[in-house]
Design a protein around this motif. Sequence first.
Motif, PDB file in Angstrom:
ATOM      1  N   THR A  28       9.581   3.145  12.349  1.00 37.64           N
ATOM      2  CA  THR A  28      10.156   2.808  11.053  1.00 37.64           C
ATOM      3  C   THR A  28      10.916   4.039  10.557  1.00 37.64           C
ATOM      4  N   VAL A  29      11.699   3.857   9.502  1.00 34.52           N
ATOM      5  CA  VAL A  29      12.419   4.990   8.924  1.00 34.52           C
ATOM      6  C   VAL A  29      11.421   6.054   8.459  1.00 34.52           C
ATOM      7  N   ALA A  30      10.329   5.614   7.850  1.00 35.06           N
ATOM      8  CA  ALA A  30       9.319   6.561   7.358  1.00 35.06           C
ATOM      9  C   ALA A  30       8.682   7.321   8.514  1.00 35.06           C
ATOM     10  N   GLU A  31       8.384   6.618   9.597  1.00 38.95           N
ATOM     11  CA  GLU A  31       7.775   7.274  10.763  1.00 38.95           C
ATOM     12  C   GLU A  31       8.745   8.265  11.396  1.00 38.95           C
ATOM     13  N   ALA A  32      10.016   7.911  11.445  1.00 41.24           N
ATOM     14  CA  ALA A  32      11.020   8.829  12.000  1.00 41.24           C
ATOM     15  C   ALA A  32      11.121  10.084  11.132  1.00 41.24           C
ATOM     16  N   ALA A  33      11.081   9.897   9.830  1.00 42.71           N
ATOM     17  CA  ALA A  33      11.147  11.044   8.911  1.00 42.71           C
ATOM     18  C   ALA A  33       9.935  11.950   9.096  1.00 42.71           C
ATOM     19  N   ASP A  34       8.755  11.348   9.241  1.00 46.92           N
ATOM     20  CA  ASP A  34       7.531  12.132   9.450  1.00 46.92           C
ATOM     21  C   ASP A  34       7.608  12.899  10.774  1.00 46.92           C
ATOM     22  N   ALA A  35       8.147  12.242  11.805  1.00 42.09           N
ATOM     23  CA  ALA A  35       8.256  12.892  13.116  1.00 42.09           C
ATOM     24  C   ALA A  35       9.228  14.066  13.064  1.00 42.09           C
ATOM     25  N   ALA A  38       7.428  16.898  11.520  1.00 44.37           N
ATOM     26  CA  ALA A  38       6.460  17.469  12.460  1.00 44.37           C
ATOM     27  C   ALA A  38       7.142  18.405  13.456  1.00 44.37           C
ATOM     28  N   LEU A  39       8.434  18.170  13.710  1.00 40.95           N
ATOM     29  CA  LEU A  39       9.187  19.038  14.620  1.00 40.95           C
ATOM     30  C   LEU A  39       9.714  20.284  13.916  1.00 40.95           C
ATOM     31  N   GLY A  40       9.549  20.320  12.588  1.00 40.33           N
ATOM     32  CA  GLY A  40       9.948  21.520  11.856  1.00 40.33           C
ATOM     33  C   GLY A  40      11.194  21.389  11.016  1.00 40.33           C
ATOM     34  N   LEU A  41      11.771  20.191  10.963  1.00 38.08           N
ATOM     35  CA  LEU A  41      12.955  20.002  10.127  1.00 38.08           C
ATOM     36  C   LEU A  41      12.778  18.735   9.296  1.00 38.08           C
ATOM     37  N   ALA A  42      12.733  18.893   8.008  1.00 33.28           N
ATOM     38  CA  ALA A  42      12.562  17.735   7.142  1.00 33.28           C
ATOM     39  C   ALA A  42      13.862  16.937   7.064  1.00 33.28           C
ATOM     40  N   VAL A  43      13.795  15.691   7.496  1.00 32.51           N
ATOM     41  CA  VAL A  43      14.916  14.765   7.347  1.00 32.51           C
ATOM     42  C   VAL A  43      14.375  13.605   6.524  1.00 32.51           C
ATOM     43  N   PRO A  44      14.616  13.607   5.225  1.00 26.82           N
ATOM     44  CA  PRO A  44      14.034  12.589   4.345  1.00 26.82           C
ATOM     45  C   PRO A  44      14.385  11.165   4.746  1.00 26.82           C
ATOM     46  N   GLU A  63      20.018  18.019  12.125  1.00 25.89           N
ATOM     47  CA  GLU A  63      19.425  16.695  11.910  1.00 25.89           C
ATOM     48  C   GLU A  63      19.669  15.801  13.126  1.00 25.89           C
ATOM     49  N   PHE A  64      20.881  15.859  13.631  1.00 28.51           N
ATOM     50  CA  PHE A  64      21.256  15.043  14.792  1.00 28.51           C
ATOM     51  C   PHE A  64      20.361  15.333  15.990  1.00 28.51           C
ATOM     52  N   LEU A  65      20.160  16.621  16.288  1.00 25.52           N
ATOM     53  CA  LEU A  65      19.350  16.999  17.453  1.00 25.52           C
ATOM     54  C   LEU A  65      17.882  16.607  17.273  1.00 25.52           C
ATOM     55  N   VAL A  66      17.354  16.812  16.081  1.00 20.87           N
ATOM     56  CA  VAL A  66      15.961  16.459  15.828  1.00 20.87           C
ATOM     57  C   VAL A  66      15.762  14.944  15.903  1.00 20.87           C
ATOM     58  N   LEU A  67      16.695  14.178  15.361  1.00 21.05           N
ATOM     59  CA  LEU A  67      16.588  12.724  15.421  1.00 21.05           C
ATOM     60  C   LEU A  67      16.666  12.225  16.869  1.00 21.05           C
ATOM     61  N   ALA A  68      17.496  12.874  17.671  1.00 23.88           N
ATOM     62  CA  ALA A  68      17.576  12.497  19.088  1.00 23.88           C
ATOM     63  C   ALA A  68      16.233  12.731  19.773  1.00 23.88           C
ATOM     64  N   GLU A  69      15.597  13.849  19.463  1.00 20.78           N
ATOM     65  CA  GLU A  69      14.290  14.152  20.052  1.00 20.78           C
ATOM     66  C   GLU A  69      13.231  13.174  19.560  1.00 20.78           C
ATOM     67  N   VAL A  70      13.264  12.850  18.285  1.00 19.14           N
ATOM     68  CA  VAL A  70      12.304  11.900  17.718  1.00 19.14           C
ATOM     69  C   VAL A  70      12.435  10.532  18.386  1.00 19.14           C
ATOM     70  N   CYS A  71      13.667  10.127  18.629  1.00 16.58           N
ATOM     71  CA  CYS A  71      13.913   8.819  19.264  1.00 16.58           C
ATOM     72  C   CYS A  71      13.795   8.870  20.777  1.00 16.58           C
ATOM     73  N   LYS A  72      13.583  10.073  21.325  1.00 15.42           N
ATOM     74  CA  LYS A  72      13.407  10.269  22.768  1.00 15.42           C
ATOM     75  C   LYS A  72      14.617   9.779  23.568  1.00 15.42           C
ATOM     76  N   VAL A  73      15.795  10.173  23.118  1.00 19.92           N
ATOM     77  CA  VAL A  73      17.015   9.834  23.850  1.00 19.92           C
ATOM     78  C   VAL A  73      17.850  11.104  24.030  1.00 19.92           C
ATOM     79  N   PRO A  74      18.631  11.201  25.098  1.00 23.35           N
ATOM     80  CA  PRO A  74      19.518  12.357  25.255  1.00 23.35           C
ATOM     81  C   PRO A  74      20.523  12.382  24.116  1.00 23.35           C
ATOM     82  N   PRO A  75      20.719  13.512  23.469  1.00 26.90           N
ATOM     83  CA  PRO A  75      21.665  13.579  22.351  1.00 26.90           C
ATOM     84  C   PRO A  75      23.038  13.003  22.679  1.00 26.90           C
ATOM     85  N   ILE A  76      23.495  13.222  23.908  1.00 28.45           N
ATOM     86  CA  ILE A  76      24.843  12.762  24.250  1.00 28.45           C
ATOM     87  C   ILE A  76      24.955  11.251  24.211  1.00 28.45           C
TER      88      ILE A  76
END
Length: 212
Positions: A28-35, A38-44, A63-76
């Motif tokens: 969910t959006v909330a879970e992605a924000a929490d993740a 947890a990685l060290g960058l707050a993305v509300p 934000e882009f790089l952290v979201l890619a890691e949270v979603c477990k996809v290659p940034p590219i």
Amino acid sequence: MTKSDWSPSFTARVAEQIRRARKAAGLTVAEAADACAALGLAVPKTTITNLETGRRSSIDLAEFLVLAEVCKVPPISLLFPLGAEASVAVLPDREVSTWEAVAWFTGETSLDKPAPEGSPRDVLDTFRAHSDAVATAVTSTRLAKDRRRKASITLDSARREALLETAASYEQLAFDDCRELREFRRTMQERGLVPPVLPVDLAFVNEPDPED
């Protein structure tokens, strides 16, 4: 597409890929924000929602790089949706096939001649070649160990002799591959490049050669 349209359009495409990746990851959006936190960058949550709904027309690189890691996809894959779109606008007034966009971004576009030594492309190509050499040495070393192990647990003397002979040939190949890797790494160091850390199985490649 005009120059003024390109930036928000690019961000919108990235945001859509983030939305798809987030949902595919079951977040969910909330879970992605929490993740992200947890990685060290707050993305509300509001930031993610505004991106995905188009209310925000830009995205911060961190934000882009952290979201890619949270979603477990290659940034590219968030930048250029390979397999989903035939072409993309990589720059204002420059639309190319999505694969060409990926190759441009990663520095893998075909060259008519080798890149000048020391150029960014040359460094990329050198590290890719090093990665290939490591993969080759890892494979041949493991195969050699496997053949030696099989020979050691064989009770039939004739079969054992044949397996030992096979193991010796695999060990020679592994030796040659590891020696080539060592020379490759030395050449990199002579050029002022820092080679990547080797896998544990190949740590011995960094050891000084007694003949040196």
